[in-house]
Design an enzyme around this catalytic site. Structure first.
Site, PDB file in Angstrom:
ATOM      1  N   CYS A   1       0.822  -1.210   0.000  1.00 31.37           N
ATOM      2  CA  CYS A   1       0.000   0.000   0.000  1.00 31.37           C
ATOM      3  C   CYS A   1       0.864   1.271   0.000  1.00 31.37           C
ATOM      4  O   CYS A   1       1.502   1.555  -1.001  1.00 31.37           O
ATOM      5  CB  CYS A   1      -0.963  -0.087   1.189  1.00 31.37           C
ATOM      6  SG  CYS A   1      -2.398   0.990   1.059  1.00 31.37           S
TER       7      CYS A   1
ATOM      8  N   HIS B   1      -3.603  -5.822   2.488  1.00 30.35           N
ATOM      9  CA  HIS B   1      -3.242  -6.031   3.893  1.00 30.35           C
ATOM     10  C   HIS B   1      -3.840  -7.371   4.306  1.00 30.35           C
ATOM     11  O   HIS B   1      -4.548  -8.002   3.533  1.00 30.35           O
ATOM     12  CB  HIS B   1      -3.849  -4.932   4.764  1.00 30.35           C
ATOM     13  CG  HIS B   1      -3.473  -3.536   4.353  1.00 30.35           C
ATOM     14  ND1 HIS B   1      -2.303  -2.937   4.746  1.00 30.35           N
ATOM     15  CD2 HIS B   1      -4.123  -2.619   3.595  1.00 30.35           C
ATOM     16  CE1 HIS B   1      -2.257  -1.696   4.254  1.00 30.35           C
ATOM     17  NE2 HIS B   1      -3.343  -1.489   3.550  1.00 30.35           N
TER      18      HIS B   1
HETATM   19  N1  GLN Z   1      -2.188   6.762   2.549  1.00 27.43           N
HETATM   20  C1  GLN Z   1      -2.228   5.959   1.353  1.00 27.43           C
HETATM   21  C2  GLN Z   1      -3.561   5.993   0.650  1.00 27.43           C
HETATM   22  O1  GLN Z   1      -4.590   6.254   1.245  1.00 27.43           O
HETATM   23  C3  GLN Z   1      -1.861   4.542   1.716  1.00 27.43           C
HETATM   24  C4  GLN Z   1      -2.882   3.888   2.622  1.00 27.43           C
HETATM   25  C5  GLN Z   1      -2.393   2.604   3.232  1.00 27.43           C
HETATM   26  O2  GLN Z   1      -1.203   2.296   3.226  1.00 27.43           O
HETATM   27  N2  GLN Z   1      -3.298   1.854   3.838  1.00 27.43           N
HETATM   28  O3  GLN Z   1      -3.605   5.738  -0.539  1.00 27.43           O
END
Ligand code: GLN
Length: 234
Positions: free
Chosen positions: A91, A191
Site C-alpha cells: 500500500c 493487507h
Molecule cells: N495513505 C495511502 C492511501 O490512502 C496509503 C494507505 C495505506 O497504506 N493503507 O492511498
C-alpha cells in the site's frame, strides 16, 4: 544459513497488521531450517543494503509523507534492489517505491523511483476485501486481502500488475488489476497481513533467496484462508 529480513519503518508504516508479514516470512524460513535475523529499521536510521529480504508496510498519509522524506535520503534499499534482493511493499510502501504520489493537496511527492508507477488521489477511498488472480508470478494461488486506500496507482511499462482483480478495487486506475511486480520488487494494496493470507507469496520471496523450498504443514494457514474467502464472498 541465516537470512536477514529488513523491516523498514514499522513505527510509521504498519497498518492493518502489516508487521505480521515479517513474522510469516520468519516462520516459513525457520520451518525449513533457516535461521532468521530481523533488522527493524527505525525512522532516521540508515537502511541496510545487505539484507536478504525487505518488507515495508502501509500507512496513513502523514506517516507515508514522513517515511518517503526519510527514505529519499537513503540509498540502502536502492542498492539492495540493484543486487536483486526481494522486496515486499504494501500500500503506502508500494506508493513510496514508485515515481511519485500526490498528497492531500494534490501536490506530487517524489517517490524512490524503484517501481514504474504513479499514484493519484481517487475520488473515493477503496475499502474492502480483494480477491485477485495472480498473473505476474506463475504458480501462485488466488490472492486475498483487505484494501483501504485513497490512492489510485497506474503502472508504467516496466512494472507488471501482480494480479487480475476478481473482487474489490485494487490499483484503482481504470484497469481491474492489483499491485505491481518489477524485478525483485512486489508491491500490493493487500493487507491482511497479505503473507498470512497468501503464504505462497512468502515462499516466493524466500525462494528468490534460497531456491526451491520443501512443502510445510499449511493446515492452519489453509483454514484461515478458506475462512477469509468465505467471509469475503458472503
Ligand atoms: N495513505 C495511502 C492511501 O490512502 C496509503 C494507505 C495505506 O497504506 N493503507 O492511498
Amino acid at each position: 544459513m541465516t537470512l536477514t529480513i529488513a523491516h523498514i519503518f514499522p513505527a510509521l508504516l504498519s497498518t492493518y497488521g502489516d508487521a505480521g508479514n515479517v513474522a510469516v516470512v520468519r516462520h516459513r524460513a525457520e520451518s525449513r531450517g533457516y535461521g532468521v535475523t530481523t533488522l527493524t529499521v527505525l525512522p532516521g536510521e540508515p537502511v541496510p543494503s545487505e539484507a536478504d529480504i525487505y518488507v515495508i508496510g502501509g500507512g496513513e498519509d502523514a506517516q507515508e509523507l514522513r517515511a518517503v522524506e526519510l527514505l529519499r535520503r537513503e540509498s540502502g534499499l536502492a542498492v539492495a534492489v540493484r543486487g536483486g534482493a526481494p522486496v515486499l511493499a504494501i500500500c503506502a510502501g508500494m506508493q513510496i517505491l514508485g515515481e511519485w504520489f500526490t498528497d492531500g493537496s494534490d501536490i506530487r511527492v517524489p517517490g524512490l523511483g524503484l517501481l514504474d508507477l504513479r499514484t493519484e488521489r481517487r475520488s473515493a477511498r477503496a475499502v474492502g476485501d480483494v480477491i485477485a488472480d495472480a498473473i505476474a508470478i506463475p504458480g501462485l494461488p488466488t490472492l486475498i486481502g483487505f484494501e483501504n486506500h485513497r490512492g489510485g496507482t497506474s503502472l508504467g511499462a516496466d512494472a507488471r500488475p501482480l494480479a487480475q482483480v476478481l473482487q474489490g478495487v485494487g490499483n484503482g486506475s481504470g484497469e481491474a488489476v492489483e499491485g505491481a511486480v518489477q524485478g525483485s520488487i512486489i508491491g500490493t494494496y493487500l493487507h491482511g497481513p497479505v503473507l498470512a493470507l497468501n503464504p505462497a507469496l512468502a515462499d516466493h520471496l524466500l525462494a528468490q533467496v534460497v531456491g526451491p523450498l520443501p512443502p510445510m504443514d499449511d493446515t492452519l494457514a489453509e483454514e484461515f484462508r478458506a475462512n477469509r474467502f468465505q467471509r469475503a464472498q458472503a
